[in-house]
Design a protein around this motif. Structure first.
Motif, short mmCIF file in Angstrom:
data_model
loop_
_atom_site.label_atom_id
_atom_site.label_comp_id
_atom_site.label_asym_id
_atom_site.label_seq_id
_atom_site.Cartn_x
_atom_site.Cartn_y
_atom_site.Cartn_z
N THR A 174 0.84 -1.19 0.00
CA THR A 174 0.00 0.00 0.00
C THR A 174 0.87 1.24 0.00
OG1 THR A 174 -1.83 1.13 1.11
CG2 THR A 174 -0.14 0.18 2.52
N GLU A 175 0.35 2.31 -0.57
CA GLU A 175 1.03 3.60 -0.54
C GLU A 175 0.18 4.56 0.28
OE1 GLU A 175 2.31 5.17 -4.23
OE2 GLU A 175 3.66 3.49 -4.67
N VAL A 176 0.73 4.98 1.39
CA VAL A 176 -0.01 5.84 2.31
C VAL A 176 0.95 6.83 2.95
CG1 VAL A 176 0.26 4.18 4.20
CG2 VAL A 176 -1.57 5.86 4.30
N GLY A 177 0.49 8.06 3.12
CA GLY A 177 1.32 9.08 3.75
C GLY A 177 1.40 8.86 5.25
N SER A 178 2.58 9.06 5.82
CA SER A 178 2.75 8.86 7.26
C SER A 178 3.82 9.81 7.78
CB SER A 178 3.12 7.41 7.58
OG SER A 178 4.33 7.06 6.92
N ASP A 179 3.82 10.00 9.09
CA ASP A 179 4.80 10.85 9.76
C ASP A 179 5.45 10.08 10.90
OD1 ASP A 179 4.12 13.06 8.17
OD2 ASP A 179 2.60 13.77 9.61
N LEU A 180 6.70 10.41 11.20
CA LEU A 180 7.35 9.96 12.42
C LEU A 180 7.38 11.15 13.38
CD1 LEU A 180 8.98 8.06 14.24
CD2 LEU A 180 11.04 8.78 13.01
N ILE A 181 6.71 11.01 14.52
CA ILE A 181 6.66 12.07 15.52
C ILE A 181 7.35 11.56 16.79
CG2 ILE A 181 5.16 13.52 16.93
CD1 ILE A 181 3.03 13.28 14.74
N VAL A 182 8.33 12.32 17.28
CA VAL A 182 9.05 11.97 18.49
C VAL A 182 8.86 13.09 19.51
CG1 VAL A 182 11.25 11.29 19.50
CG2 VAL A 182 10.77 10.73 17.11
N LEU A 183 8.30 12.74 20.67
CA LEU A 183 8.04 13.69 21.74
C LEU A 183 8.79 13.30 23.00
CD1 LEU A 183 4.13 13.92 21.35
CD2 LEU A 183 5.84 15.39 20.27
N GLN A 184 9.04 14.29 23.87
CA GLN A 184 9.66 14.01 25.16
C GLN A 184 8.79 14.58 26.26
OE1 GLN A 184 13.67 15.53 25.77
NE2 GLN A 184 14.05 14.06 27.42
N ARG A 185 8.41 13.73 27.20
CA ARG A 185 7.50 14.11 28.28
C ARG A 185 8.13 15.21 29.13
NH1 ARG A 185 3.40 15.24 30.95
NH2 ARG A 185 2.05 13.73 31.97
N ASN A 186 7.33 16.26 29.40
CA ASN A 186 7.78 17.38 30.20
C ASN A 186 6.65 17.79 31.13
OD1 ASN A 186 8.82 19.72 31.29
ND2 ASN A 186 9.57 20.54 29.34
N ASN A 187 6.75 17.44 32.40
CA ASN A 187 5.70 17.74 33.37
C ASN A 187 5.73 19.18 33.86
OD1 ASN A 187 4.74 15.10 33.32
ND2 ASN A 187 6.09 14.43 34.95
N LYS A 188 6.79 19.90 33.55
CA LYS A 188 6.90 21.28 34.01
C LYS A 188 6.18 22.22 33.05
CE LYS A 188 11.40 20.40 36.16
NZ LYS A 188 12.83 20.77 36.22
#
Length: 527
Positions: free
Chosen positions: A286-300
């Motif tokens: 299949t051909e489908v658009g996608s993203d790689l999202i990388v987040l870092q938890r920040n409780n402040k």
């Protein structure tokens, strides 16, 4: 290498046969059998399994383009019937497979390796790793290579895929159920959460989120990709990493703006990369658009930045295409060429292609992640809030055992007197301190403080006193019992210490000779 539905369907059937047989015989997979499991690729994109195949004449109702798959689909159904103890079990298998057709697109391993290696190069080696939509464990495989001693927890909702996953990783915690089943005790628990999460506007019922007081959290349950992000933000500890391959709609859709605002209130953006549409061509057809999202938890409290605002905002181009503000140009896209076309839902979209294939995609991705991690990943925050390693924990246990003989308890002491009275210490500080209570007598030079469960999990005196309060006993009516609800999404340490307190009371009833001492076996039970 082009995607061949017949080959993949045949390999999937072989893997399912083997998993069902091993389950029946209660055997572990041999190395050769694990190779059969490794070829399983799920049924994403193989819509032919939706066609009727109960009787030979059903072939007349099939599209001509799929007729060659009819014998294999019939074989698949026969295998499921033969290995189902009841018709209901057979229906569950079939329903589970059909539900995975639109969401089960497995990520090529070189791409996952690029992510795992980039994290390792930056100094990220997780102790607690979560894969919330594991498939056959490609993410688990890559992350085990950089952190072989990590405790792995994985979820896979598809029943048959889950069986295969459990045979591939028998030493890990594999839960064959949906991510919504994960309990509140895992709040702020994991170092790294990584996956290729399900695509689509499928709603999810999670008792911990569906009626949440924060509107964005409640809204997230209406689309499965949004839900995975919000649930994972709650499950990642301070400084922890969330890395998901997801649909472009998470960043592009105006409707998802409240979700993006919630993510920016709780996390920092480490990386956001648009992947080419041919990423899944060879492995899922299949051909489908996608993203790689990388987040870092920040409780402040996070000071808003232009980068965060770009993550939140999207705009609509003159041709009707919606695009996130992070992608103002193609510098954040892994691609060699682009064109205006339509997405799988028939809406206008920019289609990106990388002519270097999987290896070319992985190479460019690795370089972009290296740059992003060096600029935007806060290693100090990750490390300062990291869980103790197994070696550190063992060292702590040995110290506790060594000081055990120095503790003297008088037989006439009551249970009320035999309580933990040590001052709590911060989990981030390896030093253990103990201050005497006003009634306490000065200690001798040789006497040492006892490390308690409360100490190990960083509970305040107020939290500890709440745990020690006696519970009111009484019989519940049947109506009250039927209305029992799942506990709120609490800190995992709270639930652990309550269970530990009950175990401690039972142990104190058996012996008053000494305090119960924390050891590795109890830690394993509590985990």
């Amino acid at each position: 290498m082009s995607y061949n539905k017949r080959t993949h369907l045949h390999q999937n059937i072989d893997a399912i046969k083997l998993a069902l047989r091993l389950d029946k015989e209660q055997k572990k997979a041999t190395p050769k059998e694990r190779e059969i499991f490794a070829k399983y690729s799920g049924f994403g994109g193989i819509k032919a399994i939706l066609n009727p195949a109960d009787k030979p004449e059903d072939i007349e109702r099939w599209p001509k383009s799929e007729i060659e798959l009819f014998p294999l689909v019939r074989e698949l159904h026969e295998v499921l019937r033969e290995n189902s103890p009841t018709p209901e079990v057979y229906k569950r298998y079939v329903s589970s497979l059909k539900s995975s057709i639109l969401t089960a697109f497995y990520t090529p391993k070189p791409v996952i390796d690029a992510l795992a290696d980039a994290l390792k190069d930056r100094g990220i080696t997780p102790t607690r790793f979560l894969e919330p939509s594991a498939g056959t464990g490609a993410f688990i495989s890559s992350f085990k290579e950089i952190a072989p001693e990590a405790k792995v927890t994985s979820f896979e909702k598809d029943l048959l895929t889950g069986k295969i996953l459990s045979h591939l990783y028998p030493e890990d915690k594999v839960r064959i159920e949906g991510y919504e089943k994960m309990e509140g005790r895992y709040s702020q628990h994991f170092d790294v959460i990584a996956s290729n999460i399900p695509f689509g506007d499928v709603s999810v019922f999670d008792p911990l989120l569906s009626n949440h007081e924060i509107p964005a959290v409640k809204q997230s349950t209406q689309a499965i990709h949004n839900y995975f992000f919000v649930k994972s933000v709650m499950s990642a500890r301070e400084g922890g990493i969330i890395a998901f391959i997801t649909s472009q709609g998470v960043l592009n859709s105006e409707q998802n703006k409240p979700i993006r605002e919630y993510l920016m209130d709780t996390c920092d953006v480490v990386s956001a990369i648009r992947l080419p549409n041919n990423l899944f061509s060879d492995h899922a057809g299949t051909e489908v658009g996608s993203d790689l999202i990388v987040l870092q938890r920040n409780n402040k409290n996070i000071l808003p930045s232009q980068r965060q605002q770009n993550f939140i905002e999207s705009r609509k181009l003159s041709n009707g295409i919606s695009i996130n503000n992070l992608f103002r140009d193609f510098n954040r896209v892994i691609q060699t060429r682009s064109k205006i076309d339509t997405d799988p839902y028939g809406k206008p979209a920019i289609v990106f292609t990388h002519e270097g294939g999987i290896d070319g995609i992985a190479k460019d991705l690795r370089q972009m992640l290296k740059e992003d991690f060096s600029q935007h990943l806060d290693l100090q925050r990750y490390q300062s809030h990291a869980q103790e390693s197994l070696a550190q924990l063992q060292s702590r246990i040995e110290v506790t055992e060594a000081i055990k003989p120095a503790i003297e308890i008088k037989p006439e002491q009551s249970k009320q007197q035999q309580t933990y009275s040590g001052t709590l210490f911060d989990m981030d500080d390896p030093a253990i301190k103990k201050e005497p209570t006003p009634e306490a007598k000065p200690k001798s030079v040789t006497e040492q403080p006892l490390i308690t469960l409360y100490d190990l999990f960083g509970f305040t005196q107020e939290e500890r006193s709440q745990v020690n309060k006696p519970k009111k006993r009484g019989r519940k009516s049947k109506s009250q019992a039927s209305k029992a609800k799942e506990p709120p999404f609490m800190d995992w340490r709270e639930e652990m210490i309550v269970n530990a307190h009950e175990k401690r009371e039972k142990l104190q009833q058996e012996t008053a000779a000494a305090y119960p001492v924390f050891d590795a076996r109890r830690e394993e039970q509590l985990e």
